[in-house]
Each structure stands twice: as C-alpha cells, then as structure tokens.
Design an enzyme around this catalytic site. Structure first.
Site, PDB file in Angstrom:
ATOM      1  N   HIS A 176      -2.322   5.956   4.334  1.00 41.51           N
ATOM      2  CA  HIS A 176      -0.934   5.724   4.748  1.00 41.51           C
ATOM      3  C   HIS A 176      -0.070   6.948   4.434  1.00 41.51           C
ATOM      4  O   HIS A 176       0.687   7.426   5.290  1.00 41.51           O
ATOM      5  CB  HIS A 176      -0.394   4.487   4.018  1.00 41.51           C
ATOM      6  CG  HIS A 176       1.009   4.118   4.356  1.00 41.51           C
ATOM      7  ND1 HIS A 176       1.331   3.040   5.147  1.00 41.51           N
ATOM      8  CD2 HIS A 176       2.203   4.683   3.997  1.00 41.51           C
ATOM      9  CE1 HIS A 176       2.655   2.951   5.264  1.00 41.51           C
ATOM     10  NE2 HIS A 176       3.204   3.943   4.565  1.00 41.51           N
ATOM     11  N   GLU A 177      -0.203   7.484   3.228  1.00 42.39           N
ATOM     12  CA  GLU A 177       0.607   8.638   2.843  1.00 42.39           C
ATOM     13  C   GLU A 177       0.209   9.885   3.626  1.00 42.39           C
ATOM     14  O   GLU A 177       1.063  10.712   3.970  1.00 42.39           O
ATOM     15  CB  GLU A 177       0.504   8.883   1.331  1.00 42.39           C
ATOM     16  CG  GLU A 177       1.018   7.742   0.471  1.00 42.39           C
ATOM     17  CD  GLU A 177       2.437   7.310   0.806  1.00 42.39           C
ATOM     18  OE1 GLU A 177       3.225   8.134   1.333  1.00 42.39           O
ATOM     19  OE2 GLU A 177       2.768   6.134   0.560  1.00 42.39           O
ATOM     20  N   HIS A 180       1.990   9.817   6.899  1.00 39.22           N
ATOM     21  CA  HIS A 180       3.362  10.330   6.775  1.00 39.22           C
ATOM     22  C   HIS A 180       3.343  11.857   6.803  1.00 39.22           C
ATOM     23  O   HIS A 180       4.171  12.486   7.477  1.00 39.22           O
ATOM     24  CB  HIS A 180       3.995   9.861   5.469  1.00 39.22           C
ATOM     25  CG  HIS A 180       4.510   8.457   5.495  1.00 39.22           C
ATOM     26  ND1 HIS A 180       5.204   7.935   6.576  1.00 39.22           N
ATOM     27  CD2 HIS A 180       4.445   7.464   4.566  1.00 39.22           C
ATOM     28  CE1 HIS A 180       5.541   6.683   6.305  1.00 39.22           C
ATOM     29  NE2 HIS A 180       5.088   6.374   5.102  1.00 39.22           N
ATOM     30  N   HIS A 186       6.998   4.529   9.750  1.00 39.80           N
ATOM     31  CA  HIS A 186       6.435   3.179   9.769  1.00 39.80           C
ATOM     32  C   HIS A 186       6.552   2.575  11.165  1.00 39.80           C
ATOM     33  O   HIS A 186       7.518   2.826  11.884  1.00 39.80           O
ATOM     34  CB  HIS A 186       7.162   2.301   8.750  1.00 39.80           C
ATOM     35  CG  HIS A 186       6.977   2.777   7.341  1.00 39.80           C
ATOM     36  ND1 HIS A 186       8.021   3.171   6.542  1.00 39.80           N
ATOM     37  CD2 HIS A 186       5.853   2.941   6.598  1.00 39.80           C
ATOM     38  CE1 HIS A 186       7.555   3.540   5.360  1.00 39.80           C
ATOM     39  NE2 HIS A 186       6.243   3.417   5.376  1.00 39.80           N
TER      40      HIS A 186
END
Length: 277
Positions: A176-177, A180, A186
């Site tokens: 997830h990071e 980014h 999101h």
C-alpha cells in the site's frame, strides 16, 4: 461496616466508568477496529489506521503532516495532483520504471525479505522494478520511523517510506505504501466515487472527516475498484464500529485488500506509467 465497604466498592466502580470510556476513545484505540475484527474483513488500510492512530500523530515533523491517514505532505508542495507527469518516476529506454531503494539496517533479515516480497507484489505483471540504490540521486529510503506512511509520487532526492516495526511490516501495508510512492491516492478519493460508494459521515470520527475528501485525479479510464489495495475498509475511522463506507452495488461487496494488489491495481500502474504490457 459491611455497608461502608459496599458503598466504597460502588463508588470505585462508578468512578472507573469514565476512565474505561476514555481508554477506548479513538485517540487511544480505534473503536471501529473491533467492528472490523467481528466482521472478519481487515484490510491493509485498517492495519495502517490502527498503527498510526495508536503510535503516530498527524505530523511527521514541523513542516510535514499526514493526510488521509498515511500520505505525507510537506507544506508548500503540491500534494493532490499526482497523476501529473511531474511526480512520476522516470521511465527507462528499455520500457521499465526503475525505483532505487535503500532499506534501513534496523530491520531483521526476515523483515527485509518481507519488504522485498512486497516489491515483487508490485513488479508482477507491471513494468516497475525496484533496484538497490547505488549512486542514484532519486530513491526511496525505507525507515523504521513511527507509523506507516509515504510521500505521494516521486519528489526528487531521498524520500522516506516509514514502516514501523513490527506493526507496519506486513505484506499488504508495505505494498500500500509503495503504491503511494508510485503516485496513487486512495481509491475512494476518486472524484466519481459517489457513484459507487456512500460515505456514512455521521459514523466517522469528527476529527478525521478530512480523510474522506475527494482528490482531483484521473481515473485512467478504468472502472472503480472496490477490491483495490488502496481502498479504505468498510469500517475505517468508525466511531462506534458502524460502517463508514457502503458500496452502492451490494452490501456484500468486500472493500480493499489484505495482502495483494488487485488486477486493476496492476492495470492502473501500467496505464499511469504507459507500460507496454
């Protein structure tokens, strides 16, 4: 004497009620986390929220704050338009996007292997390749700081990805990071999200309402992805364990991912970076 002891016990019990209520306010332990555990649909973002609300603050340092729970934003820098070419990592002539990285020596060997597995998670079926940094000026620096967070897209120079140990060293959280860091916000931040989900504003912590704002981003001509690794869970930032996001197509639709990227997540990477496959 017995009556006095009884009254003392009652008084002690009543005085403890506010303390118990205080200990379980969102400032200390996310109440909504209990609801997610009961429903058995923990997502990568749920784990991030739990780690950050317990250990981290909204401010990384004097000039950098956290938006939407885990996106690091520095004052004065553009932060909400990361589908622009200016914040993407450079593409090589061979068609790959190479992202140099450095991993802190504070991690155990097992944790380093998990971080590398998350890199492979993103590399599979995409043109992104993570490579150990040698001399490159632009690179991600993976550190055991407080909380789980990353800057959005390529900022230039050394940029931190914070993976607190052990809370944030989980496959889905790391992936997830990294998303980014590639430039993705999101999923429920899409400007067209209201066609697909209902945000239950009354159920959200009052001081976390801004985490549900929409970003002015492109959808890359791809459908809304309920199962994206970048989607909030159904109970994210819930005050009392009630849903904060409800899918409009079906209440049985699962939101988010626990460990892996969805097929659309991979397609988004290839679309954004104009990969040849």
């Amino acid at each position: 004497m017995e009556r006095i002891v009884f009254l003392c016990l009652v008084s002690t019990s009543l005085s403890a009620v506010p303390v118990q209520k205080f200990l379980f306010t969102p400032k200390w332990v996310p109440i909504g986390y209990k609801g997610r555990q009961i429903h058995g649909d923990l997502t990568a973002m749920d784990e991030i929220i739990t780690a950050n609300e317990v250990h981290a603050t909204r401010f990384v340092d004097g000039t950098t704050s956290l938006r939407e729970g885990d996106i690091a934003v520095t004052s004065g820098r553009r932060s909400k338009v990361c589908f622009a070419r200016s914040c993407l990592w450079s593409k090589s002539v061979d068609g790959h996007v190479y992202i140099p990285y450095r991993v802190s020596s504070d991690y155990t060997e097992t944790q380093v292997q998990l971080i590398k597995k998350a890199m492979e998670n993103i590399e599979e079926d995409t043109c992104v390749r993570f490579v150990p940094r040698t001399h490159q000026q632009d690179f991600i620096d993976i550190q055991r700081k407080t909380g789980c967070w990353s800057y959005l897209g390529a900022r230039g120079g050394r940029q931190t990805v914070s993976l607190q140990s052990p809370d944030c060293v989980q496959l889905g959280v790391i992936s997830h990071e990294f998303m980014h860091a590639l430039g993705f916000v999101h999923e429920q931040s899409r400007p067209d999200r209201d066609k697909y989900v209902t945000i239950m504003w009354p159920n959200i912590w009052r001081d976390r309402l801004r985490n549900f704002e929409k970003f002015r981003t492109e959808d890359l001509d791809l459908p809304y992805d309920y199962s994206s690794i970048m989607h909030f869970g159904m109970y994210s930032y819930s005050m009392e364990g009630e849903p904060t996001i409800i899918p409009k197509n079906s209440k049985n639709t699962k939101l988010g991912q626990t460990s892996y990227l969805s097929n659309l997540d991979k397609l988004k990477i290839n679309r954004l970076y104009k990969c040849g496959w």
